[in-house]
Design an enzyme around this catalytic site. Structure first.
Site, short mmCIF file in Angstrom:
data_model
loop_
_atom_site.label_atom_id
_atom_site.label_comp_id
_atom_site.label_asym_id
_atom_site.label_seq_id
_atom_site.Cartn_x
_atom_site.Cartn_y
_atom_site.Cartn_z
N HIS A 171 -10.67 -4.99 -4.35
CA HIS A 171 -11.47 -4.47 -5.46
C HIS A 171 -10.59 -4.14 -6.66
O HIS A 171 -10.90 -4.50 -7.80
CB HIS A 171 -12.26 -3.24 -5.02
CG HIS A 171 -13.00 -2.58 -6.13
ND1 HIS A 171 -14.22 -3.01 -6.56
CD2 HIS A 171 -12.67 -1.52 -6.91
CE1 HIS A 171 -14.62 -2.24 -7.57
NE2 HIS A 171 -13.69 -1.34 -7.79
N GLU A 172 -9.49 -3.45 -6.42
CA GLU A 172 -8.59 -3.08 -7.52
C GLU A 172 -7.91 -4.31 -8.11
O GLU A 172 -7.66 -4.37 -9.32
CB GLU A 172 -7.58 -2.04 -7.05
CG GLU A 172 -8.20 -0.74 -6.58
CD GLU A 172 -9.22 -0.13 -7.53
OE1 GLU A 172 -9.08 -0.28 -8.75
OE2 GLU A 172 -10.16 0.52 -7.04
#
Length: 83
Positions: A76-77
């Site tokens: 996600h990051e």
């Protein structure tokens, strides 16, 4: 897969290697920014700081979550860093 015990203790050099491998495996791009643990994060698994080109990850998630969930946070990051 169980808890991330094989990743703990983990230093930031090893953390960078893990993030770079995930970036290469899933996005076919090397990770060229900074990744580090931030012990002040309380309610989130991680965050991307675009002005600093830095991913900060919550170290307690290495211990408390299973490996797939922690990899999900990293992915996600990484997506945030590519936008």
């Amino acid at each position: 897969m169980g808890k991330c015990s094989q990743m703990d203790p983990i230093n930031e050099k090893r953390l960078y290697q893990i993030v770079n491998k995930i970036s290469l495996d899933y996005f076919e791009k090397p990770f060229k920014h900074i990744v580090k643990f931030n012990h002040r994060l309380r309610t989130t698994g991680g965050r991307y700081l675009p002005n600093e080109l830095t991913i900060e990850l919550n170290p307690k998630y290495v211990i408390e979550m299973d490996e797939d969930e922690f990899i999900g946070i990293i992915k996600h990051e990484l997506i945030q860093s590519m936008i």
